[in-house]
Write an enzyme that holds these catalytic residues in place. Structure first.
Site, PDB file in Angstrom:
ATOM      1  CG  ASN A  20      -1.851   1.135   1.313  1.00 50.97           C
ATOM      2  OD1 ASN A  20      -1.463   2.256   1.019  1.00 50.97           O
ATOM      3  ND2 ASN A  20      -3.080   0.890   1.715  1.00 50.97           N
ATOM      4  CG  ASP A  22      -3.043   4.636   0.580  1.00 49.46           C
ATOM      5  OD1 ASP A  22      -3.088   4.480  -0.658  1.00 49.46           O
ATOM      6  OD2 ASP A  22      -3.884   4.155   1.369  1.00 49.46           O
ATOM      7  CG  HIS A  23       0.726   6.312   4.670  1.00 50.24           C
ATOM      8  ND1 HIS A  23      -0.220   7.286   4.906  1.00 50.24           N
ATOM      9  CD2 HIS A  23       0.181   5.154   5.115  1.00 50.24           C
ATOM     10  CE1 HIS A  23      -1.273   6.739   5.510  1.00 50.24           C
ATOM     11  NE2 HIS A  23      -1.051   5.448   5.635  1.00 50.24           N
ATOM     12  CG  HIS A  56      -8.209   4.129   0.884  1.00 52.17           C
ATOM     13  ND1 HIS A  56      -8.401   3.986   2.248  1.00 52.17           N
ATOM     14  CD2 HIS A  56      -9.405   4.496   0.384  1.00 52.17           C
ATOM     15  CE1 HIS A  56      -9.667   4.271   2.540  1.00 52.17           C
ATOM     16  NE2 HIS A  56     -10.295   4.581   1.423  1.00 52.17           N
ATOM     17  NE  ARG A  58      -8.322   7.359   4.286  1.00 54.46           N
ATOM     18  CZ  ARG A  58      -9.230   7.055   5.219  1.00 54.46           C
ATOM     19  NH1 ARG A  58     -10.325   7.768   5.346  1.00 54.46           N
ATOM     20  NH2 ARG A  58      -9.028   6.051   6.038  1.00 54.46           N
ATOM     21  NE  ARG A  62      -7.519  11.244   5.287  1.00 56.04           N
ATOM     22  CZ  ARG A  62      -8.031  10.704   6.401  1.00 56.04           C
ATOM     23  NH1 ARG A  62      -7.288   9.921   7.158  1.00 56.04           N
ATOM     24  NH2 ARG A  62      -9.276  10.949   6.747  1.00 56.04           N
ATOM     25  CG  HIS A  63      -3.523   8.788   1.364  1.00 55.47           C
ATOM     26  ND1 HIS A  63      -4.399   8.088   0.560  1.00 55.47           N
ATOM     27  CD2 HIS A  63      -3.776   8.376   2.637  1.00 55.47           C
ATOM     28  CE1 HIS A  63      -5.128   7.310   1.317  1.00 55.47           C
ATOM     29  NE2 HIS A  63      -4.800   7.453   2.582  1.00 55.47           N
ATOM     30  CD  GLU A  83      -6.820  -0.222   0.887  1.00 57.91           C
ATOM     31  OE1 GLU A  83      -6.973   0.840   1.517  1.00 57.91           O
ATOM     32  OE2 GLU A  83      -6.023  -1.095   1.211  1.00 57.91           O
ATOM     33  CB  THR A 113      -5.683   4.500   9.423  1.00 60.18           C
ATOM     34  OG1 THR A 113      -5.535   3.424   8.486  1.00 60.18           O
ATOM     35  CG2 THR A 113      -5.787   3.921  10.827  1.00 60.18           C
ATOM     36  CB  THR A 114      -9.406   1.700   6.978  1.00 61.72           C
ATOM     37  OG1 THR A 114      -9.040   2.506   5.859  1.00 61.72           O
ATOM     38  CG2 THR A 114     -10.746   1.071   6.727  1.00 61.72           C
ATOM     39  CD  GLU A 164      -6.903  -6.318   2.890  1.00 51.89           C
ATOM     40  OE1 GLU A 164      -6.982  -6.227   1.654  1.00 51.89           O
ATOM     41  OE2 GLU A 164      -6.178  -5.608   3.590  1.00 51.89           O
ATOM     42  CG  HIS A 203      -5.337  -1.738   9.396  1.00 47.30           C
ATOM     43  ND1 HIS A 203      -4.988  -1.214  10.601  1.00 47.30           N
ATOM     44  CD2 HIS A 203      -5.759  -0.698   8.652  1.00 47.30           C
ATOM     45  CE1 HIS A 203      -5.215   0.091  10.598  1.00 47.30           C
ATOM     46  NE2 HIS A 203      -5.677   0.429   9.424  1.00 47.30           N
ATOM     47  N   GLY A 204      -1.915  -2.706   9.979  1.00 48.38           N
ATOM     48  CA  GLY A 204      -1.052  -2.681  11.167  1.00 48.38           C
ATOM     49  C   GLY A 204       0.029  -3.744  11.183  1.00 48.38           C
ATOM     50  N   GLY A 225       1.140  -1.380   4.366  1.00 48.94           N
ATOM     51  CA  GLY A 225       1.472  -0.041   3.912  1.00 48.94           C
ATOM     52  C   GLY A 225       2.298   0.769   4.875  1.00 48.94           C
ATOM     53  CG  HIS A 226       1.772   3.718   8.806  1.00 44.27           C
ATOM     54  ND1 HIS A 226       2.511   3.481   9.942  1.00 44.27           N
ATOM     55  CD2 HIS A 226       1.655   5.068   8.709  1.00 44.27           C
ATOM     56  CE1 HIS A 226       2.807   4.630  10.514  1.00 44.27           C
ATOM     57  NE2 HIS A 226       2.297   5.599   9.786  1.00 44.27           N
TER      58      HIS A 226
HETATM   59  N1  PXP Z   1      -5.724  -3.226   3.854  1.00 47.84           N
HETATM   60  C1  PXP Z   1      -6.693  -2.281   3.838  1.00 47.84           C
HETATM   61  C2  PXP Z   1      -8.037  -2.657   3.318  1.00 47.84           C
HETATM   62  C3  PXP Z   1      -6.421  -0.976   4.275  1.00 47.84           C
HETATM   63  O1  PXP Z   1      -7.393  -0.042   4.260  1.00 47.84           O
HETATM   64  C4  PXP Z   1      -5.118  -0.650   4.696  1.00 47.84           C
HETATM   65  C5  PXP Z   1      -4.738   0.748   5.082  1.00 47.84           C
HETATM   66  O2  PXP Z   1      -5.628   1.349   5.838  1.00 47.84           O
HETATM   67  C6  PXP Z   1      -4.148  -1.664   4.697  1.00 47.84           C
HETATM   68  C7  PXP Z   1      -4.488  -2.940   4.271  1.00 47.84           C
HETATM   69  C8  PXP Z   1      -2.753  -1.397   5.118  1.00 47.84           C
HETATM   70  O3  PXP Z   1      -2.685  -1.071   6.468  1.00 47.84           O
HETATM   71  P1  PXP Z   1      -1.339  -0.504   7.056  1.00 47.84           P
HETATM   72  O4  PXP Z   1      -1.090   0.790   6.366  1.00 47.84           O
HETATM   73  O5  PXP Z   1      -1.612  -0.372   8.500  1.00 47.84           O
HETATM   74  O6  PXP Z   1      -0.262  -1.519   6.732  1.00 47.84           O
END
Ligand code: PXP
Length: 252
Positions: A20, A22-23, A56, A58, A62-63, A83, A113-114, A164, A203-204, A225-226
């Site tokens: 991901n 996005d950032h 994503h 949004r 924002r990104h 996304e 975040t989501t 997911e 996520h995370g 991602g993050h």
């Molecule tokens: N999967 C989905 C559906 C997400 O929305 C996100 C980011 O919000 C991620 C994965 C990646 O999460 P992270 O940035 O915490 O790794």
């Protein structure tokens, strides 16, 4: 890019890593210019053996911005996982860009975040036409849901080919709670797979917590991602993706 070419990039049986980006765009947008460019990140992910790009778009942009999508699609052959919130605006954008996959996520303007999963069970009537129109266009639909049986059952009713599983609760938990959260993810990945749905997770996820998740045999893809973009500041994106890939392979 064409769906067939995107499908060719998928290797069955292997745990895929979707990155991901996005950032990268978050940092770019902090100064309003065009550096760092998420397209360059996508090219690096492709060069280093990542399996997909996740972005994503949004509502508040924002990104990732609208124009990034076509640029990412043009720059690499990797499948794009878009996304998106379940809105008419996003549906129209997805149908125009035809990404390989669309992951429907809940979206609240004020969230950082989501933060939670999509309430697929409570929103069947709103989601059904969106899932159908994306699927009719040849876009692989994924629902970003909490690892709960009622959400998997809702995904089955909606005819989504992919779910997911939100790993945020697992990622933030410690000790015994983390083990309980991990089991929920493993059980729901198995339930999805038994019902013909391909389970993904994300996520995370970090170097420290990815391996127990990667070891869940039914999971086909992790989206991260993050943490990877944060690590890239210190070691470069190539090295961050390589290290995550190595940890995932080691766990399988
Ligand atoms: N999967 C989905 C559906 C997400 O929305 C996100 C980011 O919000 C991620 C994965 C990646 O999460 P992270 O940035 O915490 O790794």
């Amino acid at each position: 890019m064409a769906g067939a070419a995107a499908n060719a990039a998928l290797t069955p049986g292997r745990l895929r890593l979707g990155v991901n980006i996005d950032h990268v765009a978050t940092i770019r947008n902090a100064r309003g210019g065009d550096h760092p460019d998420p397209v360059r990140a996508a090219e690096i992910v492709a060069a280093v053996g990542g399996d997909g790009i996740t972005a994503h778009l949004r509502e508040d942009r924002r990104h990732i911005r609208d124009e990034d999508l076509a640029r990412i699609q043009a720059a690499t052959d990797l499948p794009l996982n878009l996304e998106m919130a379940a809105t008419e605006e996003m549906l129209e954008i997805a149908l125009r860009h035809r990404p390989h996959a669309a992951c429907i996520v809940p979206e609240r303007r004020e969230e950082r975040t989501t933060e939670g999963g999509l309430d697929a069970a409570g929103q069947h009537n709103r989601l059904a036409p969106i899932v159908a129109r994306l699927s009719d266009a040849g876009i692989r639909v994924s629902l970003f849901i909490a690892p709960e049986a009622r959400q998997i059952e809702a995904a089955i009713r909606l005819g989504a080919p992919v779910v997911e599983l939100h790993t945020g609760e697992y990622a933030h938990a410690t000790g015994e709670t983390r083990a309980i959260e991990l089991k929920r993810i493993a059980d729901m990945a198995a339930l999805a797979a038994r019902n013909g749905i391909e389970p993904h997770a994300g996520h995370g996820l970090t170097y420290e917590n990815v391996q127990p998740v990667a070891a869940i045999p039914q999971l086909a893809e992790l989206n991260i991602g993050h943490y990877l973009i944060g690590e890239a500041i210190f070691v470069g994106l190539e090295n961050a993706v390589r290290r995550m890939r190595d940890l995932m392979d080691e766990a399988r």
